[in-house]
Design a protein around this motif. Structure first.
Motif, PDB file in Angstrom:
ATOM      1  N   GLY A  66      67.513 -22.208  63.912  1.00  0.00           N
ATOM      2  CA  GLY A  66      68.449 -23.249  63.488  1.00  0.00           C
ATOM      3  C   GLY A  66      69.254 -22.828  62.279  1.00  0.00           C
ATOM      4  N   ARG A  67      68.576 -22.241  61.285  1.00  0.00           N
ATOM      5  CA  ARG A  67      69.277 -21.810  60.076  1.00  0.00           C
ATOM      6  C   ARG A  67      70.189 -20.618  60.371  1.00  0.00           C
ATOM      7  NH1 ARG A  67      64.606 -20.291  56.625  1.00  0.00           N
ATOM      8  NH2 ARG A  67      63.398 -20.434  58.543  1.00  0.00           N
ATOM      9  N   ALA A  68      69.737 -19.716  61.232  1.00  0.00           N
ATOM     10  CA  ALA A  68      70.569 -18.575  61.600  1.00  0.00           C
ATOM     11  C   ALA A  68      71.801 -19.016  62.376  1.00  0.00           C
ATOM     12  CB  ALA A  68      69.753 -17.574  62.425  1.00  0.00           C
ATOM     13  N   SER A  69      71.630 -19.989  63.267  1.00  0.00           N
ATOM     14  CA  SER A  69      72.760 -20.511  64.031  1.00  0.00           C
ATOM     15  C   SER A  69      73.795 -21.155  63.118  1.00  0.00           C
ATOM     16  CB  SER A  69      72.260 -21.531  65.061  1.00  0.00           C
ATOM     17  OG  SER A  69      73.338 -22.076  65.798  1.00  0.00           O
ATOM     18  N   THR A  70      73.336 -21.822  62.058  1.00  0.00           N
ATOM     19  CA  THR A  70      74.260 -22.410  61.096  1.00  0.00           C
ATOM     20  C   THR A  70      75.116 -21.335  60.441  1.00  0.00           C
ATOM     21  OG1 THR A  70      72.779 -24.264  60.643  1.00  0.00           O
ATOM     22  CG2 THR A  70      74.419 -23.749  58.965  1.00  0.00           C
ATOM     23  N   LEU A  71      74.488 -20.259  59.983  1.00  0.00           N
ATOM     24  CA  LEU A  71      75.236 -19.173  59.351  1.00  0.00           C
ATOM     25  C   LEU A  71      76.183 -18.498  60.329  1.00  0.00           C
ATOM     26  CD1 LEU A  71      72.370 -17.516  57.250  1.00  0.00           C
ATOM     27  CD2 LEU A  71      74.236 -18.950  56.396  1.00  0.00           C
ATOM     28  N   PHE A  72      75.694 -18.273  61.544  1.00  0.00           N
ATOM     29  CA  PHE A  72      76.511 -17.606  62.552  1.00  0.00           C
ATOM     30  C   PHE A  72      77.759 -18.420  62.876  1.00  0.00           C
ATOM     31  CE2 PHE A  72      77.504 -16.258  66.955  1.00  0.00           C
ATOM     32  CZ  PHE A  72      77.570 -14.891  66.768  1.00  0.00           C
ATOM     33  N   ASN A  73      77.591 -19.735  62.998  1.00  0.00           N
ATOM     34  CA  ASN A  73      78.735 -20.579  63.329  1.00  0.00           C
ATOM     35  C   ASN A  73      79.642 -20.832  62.133  1.00  0.00           C
ATOM     36  OD1 ASN A  73      78.664 -21.745  66.266  1.00  0.00           O
ATOM     37  ND2 ASN A  73      76.531 -21.607  65.611  1.00  0.00           N
ATOM     38  N   ALA A  74      79.113 -20.729  60.931  1.00  0.00           N
ATOM     39  CA  ALA A  74      79.981 -20.836  59.752  1.00  0.00           C
ATOM     40  C   ALA A  74      80.981 -19.686  59.719  1.00  0.00           C
ATOM     41  CB  ALA A  74      79.134 -20.853  58.479  1.00  0.00           C
ATOM     42  N   GLN A  75      80.505 -18.464  59.989  1.00  0.00           N
ATOM     43  CA  GLN A  75      81.438 -17.337  60.015  1.00  0.00           C
ATOM     44  C   GLN A  75      82.369 -17.423  61.220  1.00  0.00           C
ATOM     45  OE1 GLN A  75      81.729 -14.652  62.205  1.00  0.00           O
ATOM     46  NE2 GLN A  75      79.888 -14.934  63.477  1.00  0.00           N
ATOM     47  N   ARG A  76      81.926 -18.052  62.319  1.00  0.00           N
ATOM     48  CA  ARG A  76      82.808 -18.208  63.479  1.00  0.00           C
ATOM     49  C   ARG A  76      83.924 -19.203  63.195  1.00  0.00           C
ATOM     50  NH1 ARG A  76      79.524 -18.488  69.113  1.00  0.00           N
ATOM     51  NH2 ARG A  76      81.537 -19.323  69.684  1.00  0.00           N
ATOM     52  N   GLN A  77      83.728 -20.094  62.237  1.00  0.00           N
ATOM     53  CA  GLN A  77      84.807 -20.981  61.823  1.00  0.00           C
ATOM     54  C   GLN A  77      85.749 -20.272  60.852  1.00  0.00           C
ATOM     55  OE1 GLN A  77      85.510 -23.944  62.995  1.00  0.00           O
ATOM     56  NE2 GLN A  77      83.709 -24.066  64.301  1.00  0.00           N
ATOM     57  N   LEU A  78      85.178 -19.511  59.914  1.00  0.00           N
ATOM     58  CA  LEU A  78      85.987 -18.851  58.906  1.00  0.00           C
ATOM     59  C   LEU A  78      86.775 -17.676  59.471  1.00  0.00           C
ATOM     60  CD1 LEU A  78      83.604 -18.825  55.799  1.00  0.00           C
ATOM     61  CD2 LEU A  78      85.675 -20.183  56.127  1.00  0.00           C
ATOM     62  N   GLY A  79      86.182 -16.942  60.426  1.00  0.00           N
ATOM     63  CA  GLY A  79      86.867 -15.780  60.986  1.00  0.00           C
ATOM     64  C   GLY A  79      88.196 -16.117  61.626  1.00  0.00           C
ATOM     65  N   PRO A  80      88.227 -17.039  62.608  1.00  0.00           N
ATOM     66  CA  PRO A  80      89.508 -17.423  63.200  1.00  0.00           C
ATOM     67  C   PRO A  80      90.489 -17.990  62.187  1.00  0.00           C
ATOM     68  CG  PRO A  80      87.704 -18.125  64.594  1.00  0.00           C
ATOM     69  CD  PRO A  80      87.091 -17.620  63.337  1.00  0.00           C
ATOM     70  N   ALA A  81      89.995 -18.809  61.244  1.00  0.00           N
ATOM     71  CA  ALA A  81      90.891 -19.372  60.232  1.00  0.00           C
ATOM     72  C   ALA A  81      91.498 -18.269  59.375  1.00  0.00           C
ATOM     73  CB  ALA A  81      90.134 -20.369  59.355  1.00  0.00           C
ATOM     74  N   ALA A  82      90.670 -17.282  59.015  1.00  0.00           N
ATOM     75  CA  ALA A  82      91.186 -16.160  58.231  1.00  0.00           C
ATOM     76  C   ALA A  82      92.190 -15.337  59.038  1.00  0.00           C
ATOM     77  CB  ALA A  82      90.027 -15.272  57.772  1.00  0.00           C
TER      78      ALA A  82
END
Length: 534
Positions: free
Chosen positions: A391-407
């Motif tokens: 669960g905690r790993a999925s949170t981190l993984f999806n946080a970067q998946r939000q930031l990557g496209p935005a960046a």
């Protein structure tokens, strides 16, 4: 008495998650087509109507970090269905909004639901599938990941032209309602024995940090990177993120477990996903602009020219799934990223005179190559992560998946504006500046090459648990978050990687087979159901 599911838990989780993920991903692209119509109805310009998307993106960034703790604390089933209900209801409210302020407020609520859907859904999926079946789970994710972004502009253009902009939101309602009904009847539950205390400092810092940075990335290209309205949120967000790292590393039970990045495989896959996501989603931002502004195509025609990307991903995902157990993630991702870079570089040669089929071929090739990044990366990312930490790993993984496209969108948008999207043609008539679009495509190609370089540091040995099972390993002896723990023990599945993981990170349980064997102890709700969920 414990609730039992009527369907196999893998089937139930996969079906509900695919429908929900498809809906939430499509929402990010389908709304873009409707923005001009929304602006016309509410009599506002493009700069003002952009708040409809900005509020959604910022809300996503705020609630993604919270999702892991909520799922562990209250159970993934309850949190996922609650998030799905919020997203579906907010979609209905968006479709009936009478003012721009109402629409913006409802989009924030929609982002709150969407921000929790993906991380919690991914947690359920990876807890339902044991390590050696993670490629199957990643194939499931390919359907919404590949089709939804490409289908959004096509469906959105048709709905706006045939009905009205309201329907780009209302279309979510029947999908969400059907997924809710199915989930209430069939979804299993997953929770850890100890979720830990709520981390208010982590939540506030993450909300300010991710929200400020996401706002700056989303609005910077349009409002100007040097304007106070962009510099202020960017600086505040960056400071908050630095403080977040300091605070979370000092806590025994942080909301964002940044110590998971000590895991070599998890860290490397996140970095390459960040770069490849920025390249891919940045291209999907620039390509429609190029076709509509430089070529003069309609929104519907632009969407149809973009759609071959999804076909390429879906075809190649079948091949990548078969190659992964034999080849491993490192070479597949590296070759795929180089292929994406080549396709994007060739897009820098597009002109209004280029045939539509040539552009479609490049989009197909880009999607085909991206499948060799998507599948191996999603499969390998959690190979050394225990069931308890998923669960905690999925949170981190999806946080970067939000930031990557935005960046990626922000970077390519900055390239477009700095190069000048419009130039003077014959007789002083303004025309699209092809050089600006070509520079943006080359920038995206550079990001894809960066992902290829990072992929060289992916360890196939670390990802081995997700590849071909070792001799003597059977499903009966393989731990599953939704099966009985009878006959399963750590002693029966030794792993040489255990000492390394224990030495590097005491908070992360042992890797490999031993890590998956810990899953039943992490999911007491499922263990109590025993064979009824097997």
């Amino acid at each position: 008495m414990p609730r039992s599911t009527r369907l196999d838990p893998k089937t139930a989780v996969a079906a509900v998650f695919v429908a929900s993920l498809f809906m939430s991903i499509m929402d990010t692209t389908i709304v873009n087509v409707a923005l001009p119509s929304i602006g016309d109805q509410f009599h506002v310009g493009a700069a003002s109507v952009g708040i409809v998307n900005v509020g959604y993106l910022v809300s996503l960034a705020v609630f993604v970090p919270l999702s892991g703790w909520l799922g562990d604390r209250y159970g993934t089933r309850r949190v996922f269905l609650s998030a799905l209900a919020v997203f579906t209801l907010a979609s209905l409210l968006c479709g009936t909004a009478q003012t721009l302020d109402q629409l913006s407020l409802y989009r924030v609520a929609q982002g709150a639901g969407g921000g929790m859907l993906t991380p919690v859904g991914m947690t359920m999926l990876f807890r339902a599938f044991p390590q050696e079946e993670r490629m199957r789970a990643s194939r499931v994710l390919m359907i919404p990941t590949a089709v939804a972004p490409a289908l959004g502009p096509v469906l959105g253009g048709w709905l706006v032209d045939s009905l009205s902009w309201h329907w780009v939101f209302i279309v979510n309602v029947p999908i969400g309602a059907a997924a809710m009904a199915f989930g209430l009847l069939n979804l299993p539950d997953f929770r850890t024995e100890r979720a830990g205390r709520f981390d208010p400092a982590g939540f506030l810092l993450a909300a300010v940090g991710f929200g400020g940075v996401m706002y700056a990335l989303a609005e910077g290209a349009g409002k100007g990177w040097g304007t106070p309205g962009i510099v202020g949120p960017a600086v505040v967000g960056a400071v908050a993120l630095v403080a977040l790292v300091v605070v979370e590393l000092r806590l025994a039970e942080p909301m964002l477990d940044l110590r998971l990045f000590k895991d070599r495989l998890f860290r490397t896959v996140n970095l390459l996903s960040l770069a490849s996501g920025a390249a891919f989603l940045g291209m999907l931002y620039v390509f429609p602009l190029y076709y509509q502004d430089a070529v003069g195509a309609s929104a519907l025609r632009t969407g149809l020219n973009t759609f071959p990307e999804a076909i390429g991903v879906m075809i190649a995902s079948q091949l990548a799934g078969r190659l992964y157990p034999r080849v491993g993630p490192r070479r597949l991702i590296a070759v795929g990223a180089v292929g994406v870079a080549v396709m994007l570089a060739l897009m820098s040669r597009l002109t209004p005179e280029t045939t539509a089929w040539a552009a479609r071929a490049l989009m197909f090739g880009t999607g085909f190559c991206m499948a060799y990044i998507f599948l191996p990366a999603q499969t390998a990312a959690f190979a050394t992560i225990s069931g308890r930490a998923t669960g905690r790993a999925s949170t981190l993984f999806n946080a970067q998946r939000q930031l990557g496209p935005a960046a990626g969108v922000a970077l390519l948008g900055a390239v477009l504006t700095s190069s000048g999207m419009v130039t003077a043609g014959h007789g002083g008539t303004p025309v699209a500046n092809l050089a600006a679009y070509h520079a943006a495509f080359l920038t995206a190609a550079g990001l894809a090459l960066l992902a290829a370089v990072i992929a060289l540091f992916v360890s196939d040995r670390d990802a081995a648990p997700t590849m071909t099972p070792k001799a003597g390993t059977s499903k009966a002896g393989t731990s599953n978050a939704v099966t009985s723990n009878a006959g399963t023990s750590k002693a029966a599945t030794p792993n040489a990687a255990e000492p390394r993981a224990a030495a590097e990170e005491p908070d992360v349980p042992p890797t490999g087979a031993a890590a998956t064997d810990a899953a039943p102890a992490d999911t007491p709700v499922e263990r109590s159901r025993g064979a009824s969920l097997s």
